[in-house]
Design a protein around this motif. Structure first.
Motif, mmCIF file in Angstrom:
data_model
loop_
_atom_site.group_PDB
_atom_site.id
_atom_site.type_symbol
_atom_site.label_atom_id
_atom_site.label_comp_id
_atom_site.label_asym_id
_atom_site.label_seq_id
_atom_site.Cartn_x
_atom_site.Cartn_y
_atom_site.Cartn_z
ATOM 1 N N ALA A 248 4.589 -0.048 0.667
ATOM 2 C CA ALA A 248 5.345 -0.007 -0.578
ATOM 3 C C ALA A 248 6.511 0.976 -0.441
ATOM 4 O O ALA A 248 6.505 1.840 0.441
ATOM 5 N N PRO A 249 7.535 0.886 -1.290
ATOM 6 C CA PRO A 249 8.581 1.913 -1.290
ATOM 7 C C PRO A 249 7.961 3.295 -1.525
ATOM 8 O O PRO A 249 7.108 3.474 -2.386
ATOM 9 N N GLY A 250 8.366 4.265 -0.718
ATOM 10 C CA GLY A 250 7.811 5.609 -0.809
ATOM 11 C C GLY A 250 6.505 5.793 -0.048
ATOM 12 O O GLY A 250 5.899 6.866 -0.108
ATOM 13 N N ALA A 251 6.064 4.761 0.680
ATOM 14 C CA ALA A 251 4.760 4.784 1.341
ATOM 15 C C ALA A 251 4.847 5.350 2.757
ATOM 16 O O ALA A 251 5.914 5.412 3.365
ATOM 17 N N THR A 252 3.668 5.719 3.305
ATOM 18 C CA THR A 252 3.560 6.299 4.644
ATOM 19 C C THR A 252 2.451 5.616 5.424
ATOM 20 O O THR A 252 1.400 5.274 4.868
ATOM 21 N N LEU A 253 2.687 5.455 6.732
ATOM 22 C CA LEU A 253 1.714 4.882 7.658
ATOM 23 C C LEU A 253 1.547 5.836 8.830
ATOM 24 O O LEU A 253 2.522 6.372 9.352
ATOM 25 N N LEU A 254 0.302 6.041 9.275
ATOM 26 C CA LEU A 254 0.014 6.830 10.465
ATOM 27 C C LEU A 254 -0.843 6.019 11.425
ATOM 28 O O LEU A 254 -1.840 5.414 11.002
ATOM 29 N N THR A 255 -0.480 6.035 12.706
ATOM 30 C CA THR A 255 -1.296 5.373 13.717
ATOM 31 C C THR A 255 -1.118 6.074 15.056
ATOM 32 O O THR A 255 -0.077 6.697 15.312
ATOM 33 N N THR A 256 -2.132 5.967 15.897
ATOM 34 C CA THR A 256 -2.008 6.425 17.283
ATOM 35 C C THR A 256 -1.209 5.401 18.072
ATOM 36 O O THR A 256 -1.429 4.201 17.960
ATOM 37 N N ARG B 92 8.497 4.322 4.409
ATOM 38 C CA ARG B 92 9.474 3.456 3.729
ATOM 39 C C ARG B 92 10.044 4.244 2.562
ATOM 40 O O ARG B 92 9.303 4.716 1.690
ATOM 41 N N THR B 93 11.353 4.434 2.575
ATOM 42 C CA THR B 93 11.984 5.231 1.528
ATOM 43 C C THR B 93 11.929 4.483 0.197
ATOM 44 O O THR B 93 11.604 3.296 0.130
ATOM 45 N N ARG B 94 12.260 5.203 -0.848
ATOM 46 C CA ARG B 94 12.276 4.591 -2.191
ATOM 47 C C ARG B 94 13.272 3.432 -2.259
ATOM 48 O O ARG B 94 13.109 2.511 -3.067
ATOM 49 N N LYS B 95 14.282 3.467 -1.405
ATOM 50 C CA LYS B 95 15.271 2.392 -1.369
ATOM 51 C C LYS B 95 14.892 1.286 -0.383
ATOM 52 O O LYS B 95 15.667 0.350 -0.179
ATOM 53 N N GLY B 96 13.711 1.414 0.253
ATOM 54 C CA GLY B 96 13.219 0.350 1.124
ATOM 55 C C GLY B 96 13.548 0.494 2.586
ATOM 56 O O GLY B 96 13.174 -0.361 3.401
ATOM 57 N N ARG B 97 14.229 1.581 2.974
ATOM 58 C CA ARG B 97 14.589 1.773 4.379
ATOM 59 C C ARG B 97 13.394 2.304 5.154
ATOM 60 O O ARG B 97 12.666 3.175 4.682
ATOM 61 N N TYR C 39 0.837 -1.199 0.000
ATOM 62 C CA TYR C 39 0.000 0.000 0.000
ATOM 63 C C TYR C 39 0.871 1.249 0.000
ATOM 64 O O TYR C 39 1.966 1.272 0.563
ATOM 65 N N ASP C 40 0.328 2.302 -0.609
ATOM 66 C CA ASP C 40 1.026 3.584 -0.627
ATOM 67 C C ASP C 40 0.745 4.399 0.633
ATOM 68 O O ASP C 40 1.573 5.210 1.049
ATOM 69 N N ARG C 41 -0.431 4.200 1.194
ATOM 70 C CA ARG C 41 -0.809 4.895 2.422
ATOM 71 C C ARG C 41 -1.589 3.930 3.307
ATOM 72 O O ARG C 41 -2.503 3.252 2.851
ATOM 73 N N ILE C 42 -1.222 3.897 4.608
ATOM 74 C CA ILE C 42 -1.937 3.079 5.588
ATOM 75 C C ILE C 42 -2.318 3.967 6.759
ATOM 76 O O ILE C 42 -1.475 4.702 7.293
ATOM 77 N N HIS C 43 -3.557 3.886 7.157
ATOM 78 C CA HIS C 43 -4.047 4.624 8.327
ATOM 79 C C HIS C 43 -4.713 3.644 9.280
ATOM 80 O O HIS C 43 -5.497 2.791 8.857
ATOM 81 N N SER C 44 -4.404 3.761 10.566
ATOM 82 C CA SER C 44 -5.050 2.927 11.572
ATOM 83 C C SER C 44 -5.985 3.771 12.426
ATOM 84 O O SER C 44 -5.555 4.765 13.019
ATOM 85 N N GLY C 45 -7.237 3.369 12.484
ATOM 86 C CA GLY C 45 -8.221 4.026 13.334
ATOM 87 C C GLY C 45 -8.273 3.444 14.724
ATOM 88 O O GLY C 45 -9.165 3.782 15.500
ATOM 89 N N ILE C 46 -7.350 2.546 15.053
ATOM 90 C CA ILE C 46 -7.244 1.997 16.405
ATOM 91 C C ILE C 46 -5.842 2.299 16.929
ATOM 92 O O ILE C 46 -4.863 2.252 16.187
ATOM 93 N N GLY C 47 -5.767 2.621 18.213
ATOM 94 C CA GLY C 47 -4.470 2.878 18.817
ATOM 95 C C GLY C 47 -3.791 1.589 19.239
ATOM 96 O O GLY C 47 -4.445 0.657 19.714
ATOM 97 N N VAL C 48 -2.482 1.522 19.064
ATOM 98 C CA VAL C 48 -1.713 0.325 19.398
ATOM 99 C C VAL C 48 -0.547 0.709 20.317
ATOM 100 O O VAL C 48 -0.019 1.815 20.238
ATOM 101 N N PRO C 49 -0.122 -0.198 21.223
ATOM 102 C CA PRO C 49 0.996 0.116 22.123
ATOM 103 C C PRO C 49 2.361 0.032 21.448
ATOM 104 O O PRO C 49 3.334 0.590 21.944
ATOM 105 N N SER C 50 2.446 -0.683 20.347
ATOM 106 C CA SER C 50 3.659 -0.740 19.538
ATOM 107 C C SER C 50 3.230 -1.069 18.112
ATOM 108 O O SER C 50 2.075 -1.412 17.859
ATOM 109 N N LEU C 51 4.145 -0.969 17.185
ATOM 110 C CA LEU C 51 3.796 -1.054 15.774
ATOM 111 C C LEU C 51 3.772 -2.507 15.297
ATOM 112 O O LEU C 51 4.789 -3.207 15.375
ATOM 113 N N PRO C 52 2.615 -2.987 14.790
ATOM 114 C CA PRO C 52 2.573 -4.355 14.259
ATOM 115 C C PRO C 52 3.497 -4.498 13.047
ATOM 116 O O PRO C 52 3.477 -3.665 12.130
#
Length: 410
Positions: A217-225, A241-246, A196-209
């Motif tokens: 995907a490369p160049g993608a962004t995720l936001l979560t509480t 995730r950068t274009r180089k996968g970092r 995915y290019d963008r991921i949004h979580s509508g639930i809060g998590v104590p750490s990142l799954p």
């Protein structure tokens, strides 16, 4: 929907978008267009209103039915007020709800406060053609707005509650946006549609799954509480995730966030409220003025480095409680006064942490290390021995989502 009601709803939708623009919340033209396009009244066809006061059990509710003429004006005002709309009690079926007074139960699903939804979607910088995943999608408001921007067939929601997933899919289909809602555990993401290019979580998590970051995907962004044990000091994680996968992960403190996932127990000051009102505690000198409410970098650190504390925001002055130790600190009314009670000196801990935060350079953002393949997720304010550091609690300690439960860019 009658022609007149459709016109009223259209005007209300425009007024809501205009308010968000005037308030400085809504700045992106694409999102404004989406807000004008998405008919929230189709996604939120009913609403619960709480009739009883705080702490009263069983709770007294009143259900507004958007299809009933006597409810329509009040229901439509609520739908386009921007406030959260309460939709489901105790994971109930949603296809045969009766309007009017209802007794008991607790809310298990609601729409998100509109300014918070706008804030998140703008932070994600959505564009046409992006693949979007919404985790814990509920009634699908964020999902619909994203789909209106990205285009048909590119937005997917994951919702654990079977009644809500069916309800949301049926209503989203009426919008014709080509959105799919999958019933499943949001903690696993949705591998079938990844990356995915963008991921949004509508639930809060104590750490990142890990599943979430693996589906970027490369160049993608995720936001979560990022939820802490206290609802007072949530955080927001932005993973890119950068274009180089970092993978680059940043944590910021926030004034508010999404509710935590099922099985996560918040601390509360409510049970101690009569005690600290009756006996604020013994006075002691303080060298720390109450930190500003918007010192989010300090407060998110306090959630981890002074654990077990919760703030009572309804108190007249800053009141921090350690409910498990029967201890509290009541600041003010002037900067040189603080009262403490109990075996734990809450204010002394905050003073020490504030000193450490100052030495670390008053950080407002933190870096998060997510090891490949799992392992402890380490948070740090930066390099050097003065840095603030801590480890996020493991996600494995929280049950997966198999039954009903219930900002600025970094």
């Amino acid at each position: 929907m009658s022609v007149d009601l459709l016109a009223v709803a259209t005007a209300a939708r425009t007024a809501m978008a205009d308010r968000l623009v005037t308030d400085g919340v809504l700045t992106e033209p694409l999102l404004r267009d989406a807000l004008l396009q998405v008919r929230r009244e189709l996604l939120l066809p009913h609403a619960y209103l709480r009739e009883s006061g705080p702490g009263v059990e069983p709770i007294q509710w009143r259900l507004l039915d958007g299809a009933h003429p006597d409810d329509q004006a009040e229901w439509l005002d609520l739908v386009y007020s921007g406030d959260s709309v309460l939709l489901q009690r105790d994971g109930e079926p949603l296809d045969a709800l009766g309007r009017g007074p209802v007794t008991g139960g607790h809310m298990t699903s609601m729409s998100t406060y509109a300014p918070a939804t706008v804030d998140v979607l703008q932070c994600l910088d959505l564009e046409r053609g992006q693949r979007f995943l919404d985790l814990g999608s509920g009634p699908g408001v964020s999902l619909a707005l994203a789909a209106a921007i990205t285009g048909p067939g590119l937005a997917t929601g994951v919702e654990r509650d079977p009644h809500m997933s069916v309800f949301a899919q049926r209503n989203l289909d009426r919008l014709g946006l080509g959105v799919v809602v999958v019933e499943g555990d949001a903690l696993g993401g949705h591998a079938a549609g990844a990356p995915y290019d963008r991921i949004h979580s509508g639930i809060g998590v104590p750490s990142l799954p890990l599943a979430w970051v693996e589906q970027l995907a490369p160049g993608a962004t995720l936001l979560t509480t990022l939820v802490t044990r206290t609802p007072s000091w949530p955080g927001q994680i932005r993973a890119t995730r950068t274009r180089k996968g970092r993978l680059q992960v940043v944590l910021t403190g926030r004034p508010r966030g999404h509710r935590p996932l099922l099985g996560y127990e918040w601390l509360t000051a409510v049970n101690h409220r009569p005690q600290f009102k009756a006996d604020p505690g013994r006075p002691r000198p303080t060298r720390l003025a109450p930190p500003d409410d918007d010192a989010y970098g300090f407060w998110i650190a306090a959630a981890y480095l002074a654990p077990g504390l919760v703030r009572d925001f309804q108190a007249d002055t800053m009141t921090i409680v350690a409910p498990e130790e029967d201890s509290w600190a009541v600041a003010g009314p002037d900067d040189g006064t603080v009262r403490v009670h109990g075996p734990r000196d809450v204010w002394a801990e905050l003073e020490a942490l504030h000193d450490a935060w100052e030495r670390a350079g008053r950080p407002d953002t933190y870096q998060v290390d997510i090891p490949d393949g799992g392992g402890p997720q380490r948070v740090t304010s930066g390099p050097g021995r003065m840095a603030l550091t801590w480890t996020l609690p493991p996600l494995a300690s929280v049950p997966h989502q198999t039954s009903p439960s219930l900002g600025s860019c970094p």
